[in-house]
Design a protein around this motif. Structure first.
Motif, PDB file in Angstrom:
ATOM      1  N   SER A 195       0.821  -1.205   0.000  1.00 58.74           N
ATOM      2  CA  SER A 195       0.000   0.000   0.000  1.00 58.74           C
ATOM      3  C   SER A 195       0.856   1.255   0.000  1.00 58.74           C
ATOM      4  O   SER A 195       1.955   1.279   0.568  1.00 58.74           O
ATOM      5  CB  SER A 195      -0.922   0.003   1.228  1.00 58.74           C
ATOM      6  OG  SER A 195      -1.822  -1.071   1.187  1.00 58.74           O
ATOM      7  N   ALA A 196       0.347   2.302  -0.642  1.00 61.21           N
ATOM      8  CA  ALA A 196       0.992   3.622  -0.703  1.00 61.21           C
ATOM      9  C   ALA A 196       2.347   3.592  -1.402  1.00 61.21           C
ATOM     10  O   ALA A 196       3.160   4.489  -1.212  1.00 61.21           O
ATOM     11  CB  ALA A 196       1.138   4.227   0.696  1.00 61.21           C
ATOM     12  N   SER A 223       2.574   3.892  -4.585  1.00 60.03           N
ATOM     13  CA  SER A 223       2.370   4.705  -5.774  1.00 60.03           C
ATOM     14  C   SER A 223       2.917   3.968  -6.998  1.00 60.03           C
ATOM     15  O   SER A 223       2.755   2.761  -7.106  1.00 60.03           O
ATOM     16  CB  SER A 223       3.011   6.080  -5.593  1.00 60.03           C
ATOM     17  OG  SER A 223       2.657   6.943  -6.658  1.00 60.03           O
ATOM     18  N   ASN A 271      -9.202  -2.783  -3.532  1.00 63.24           N
ATOM     19  CA  ASN A 271      -8.375  -2.256  -2.462  1.00 63.24           C
ATOM     20  C   ASN A 271      -9.121  -2.245  -1.132  1.00 63.24           C
ATOM     21  O   ASN A 271     -10.319  -1.990  -1.077  1.00 63.24           O
ATOM     22  CB  ASN A 271      -7.939  -0.820  -2.795  1.00 63.24           C
ATOM     23  CG  ASN A 271      -6.921  -0.293  -1.810  1.00 63.24           C
ATOM     24  OD1 ASN A 271      -5.812  -0.801  -1.724  1.00 63.24           O
ATOM     25  ND2 ASN A 271      -7.290   0.717  -1.046  1.00 63.24           N
ATOM     26  N   ASN A 323      -9.939   4.902  -2.407  1.00 62.80           N
ATOM     27  CA  ASN A 323      -8.911   5.630  -3.150  1.00 62.80           C
ATOM     28  C   ASN A 323      -9.602   6.788  -3.858  1.00 62.80           C
ATOM     29  O   ASN A 323      -9.986   6.691  -5.029  1.00 62.80           O
ATOM     30  CB  ASN A 323      -8.195   4.716  -4.152  1.00 62.80           C
ATOM     31  CG  ASN A 323      -7.052   3.967  -3.518  1.00 62.80           C
ATOM     32  OD1 ASN A 323      -6.176   4.577  -2.896  1.00 62.80           O
ATOM     33  ND2 ASN A 323      -7.042   2.654  -3.657  1.00 62.80           N
ATOM     34  N   ASP A 367      -5.726  10.500  -2.585  1.00 64.25           N
ATOM     35  CA  ASP A 367      -5.310   9.101  -2.427  1.00 64.25           C
ATOM     36  C   ASP A 367      -4.757   8.532  -3.725  1.00 64.25           C
ATOM     37  O   ASP A 367      -3.873   7.670  -3.705  1.00 64.25           O
ATOM     38  CB  ASP A 367      -6.495   8.230  -1.986  1.00 64.25           C
ATOM     39  CG  ASP A 367      -7.009   8.574  -0.611  1.00 64.25           C
ATOM     40  OD1 ASP A 367      -6.217   9.086   0.216  1.00 64.25           O
ATOM     41  OD2 ASP A 367      -8.196   8.327  -0.339  1.00 64.25           O
ATOM     42  N   SER A 410      -1.660   5.804  -4.148  1.00 64.46           N
ATOM     43  CA  SER A 410      -2.217   4.450  -4.186  1.00 64.46           C
ATOM     44  C   SER A 410      -1.458   3.506  -5.107  1.00 64.46           C
ATOM     45  O   SER A 410      -1.276   3.781  -6.298  1.00 64.46           O
ATOM     46  CB  SER A 410      -3.683   4.526  -4.646  1.00 64.46           C
ATOM     47  OG  SER A 410      -4.171   3.252  -4.964  1.00 64.46           O
ATOM     48  N   THR A 455      -2.827   0.659  -5.802  1.00 65.10           N
ATOM     49  CA  THR A 455      -3.945   0.130  -6.590  1.00 65.10           C
ATOM     50  C   THR A 455      -4.128   0.926  -7.873  1.00 65.10           C
ATOM     51  O   THR A 455      -4.209   0.372  -8.970  1.00 65.10           O
ATOM     52  CB  THR A 455      -5.245   0.168  -5.764  1.00 65.10           C
ATOM     53  OG1 THR A 455      -5.074  -0.596  -4.576  1.00 65.10           O
ATOM     54  CG2 THR A 455      -6.414  -0.377  -6.563  1.00 65.10           C
ATOM     55  N   SER A 476     -11.797   0.048  -5.560  1.00 64.95           N
ATOM     56  CA  SER A 476     -11.524   0.134  -4.128  1.00 64.95           C
ATOM     57  C   SER A 476     -12.821   0.051  -3.340  1.00 64.95           C
ATOM     58  O   SER A 476     -13.888   0.432  -3.834  1.00 64.95           O
ATOM     59  CB  SER A 476     -10.808   1.455  -3.790  1.00 64.95           C
ATOM     60  OG  SER A 476      -9.588   1.571  -4.501  1.00 64.95           O
TER      61      SER A 476
END
Length: 253
Positions: free
Chosen positions: A39-40, A42, A91, A95, A99, A103, A105, A123
């Motif tokens: 996660s996060a 990017s 997700n 998002n 976000d 993300s 995702t 998400s």
């Protein structure tokens, strides 16, 4: 259709299994996802060491890398042919708004788009997914017809992905689908100031209260009102309004 599914919560996440179930009626599903939560992350790539794909079953692979790694390696090395669509998710958490810049995702879908493949990020805008898992499974009945519609759009919008957020409520209580724009959000007091066991200063990023702002057609407002939010995101980040006013503020030296 040939559908490639990835995510940022890892190949063992509940959300990816729900997405597989929602997508299977539409065609042949391949899963290539991280071996752990990413996660996060990017749109980050793993450049300083090799990544290893491990086969976990028929048309299913895990990779010790980022969501972007997974889509790139799937398309260029693992799948026998280019997929017709990249689906990323589901997700564990929304998002929306800013976000999408962090993300993993959304980044997996962006990588599909960068490789010339129409892409959709999905998400679940709920809280504790362990508590809301039954709601997420219940929404498979909503997601399958939505994916069937989005994948049938001809021509698919150029350089655009669809960012889908599902509201945290039973399918029977979802009011419909809204096409939305990104809202704005920020987290006041999101930096936690603390000491490590040796008394050294550390900071933990996360937490804080989430504050949303935006127009009535914003993604967060649609979710708040009980609708599925579908936001078209463009690969080109250029601010064309500034380009159109360039003569007012720029002079050649």
């Amino acid at each position: 259709m040939r559908l490639l599914i990835s995510n940022d919560d890892g190949i063992l996440a509940h959300g990816i299994e729900c997405l597989v179930q929602a997508a299977e009626p539409l065609g042949d599903v391949w899963v290539v996802a991280p071996d752990r939560e990413q996660s996060a992350m990017s749109h980050s790539l793993t450049l300083h060491h090799p990544v290893r794909p491990v086969k976990r079953g028929d048309r299913r692979w895990q990779i010790d890398g980022t969501p972007t790694d997974c889509v790139m390696i799937a398309v260029e090395a693992l799948l026998p042919e280019k997929p017709d669509f990249v689906l990323s998710g589901i997700n564990h958490g929304q998002n929306m708004g800013e976000d999408v810049l962090y993300s993993g995702t959304v980044a997996a879908a962006m990588e599909g788009l960068a490789l010339g493949i129409p892409s959709i990020a999905i998400s679940f805008a709920g809280g504790d997914l362990r508590a809301d898992l039954s709601q997420l499974k219940n929404q498979i009945s909503v997601l399958t017809p939505l994916l069937r519609h989005l994948t049938s759009i001809t021509p698919f919008p150029k350089d655009t992905l669809f960012n889908v957020n599902l509201p945290p409520r039973p399918a029977s209580e979802i009011k419909g689908v809204k096409l939305t724009r990104l809202g704005r959000r920020y987290y006041p007091n999101s930096i936690q100031n603390m000491k490590d066991p040796w008394g050294r200063q550390v900071y933990w990023i996360g937490g804080g209260e989430m504050v949303w702002t935006g127009e009535d057609d914003s993604d967060f407002k649609a979710i708040e009102d009980g609708y599925v939010s579908v936001t078209p995101l463009h690969l080109d980040l250029t601010n064309f309004d500034i380009l159109r006013t360039a003569e007012q503020w720029w002079r050649e030296p």
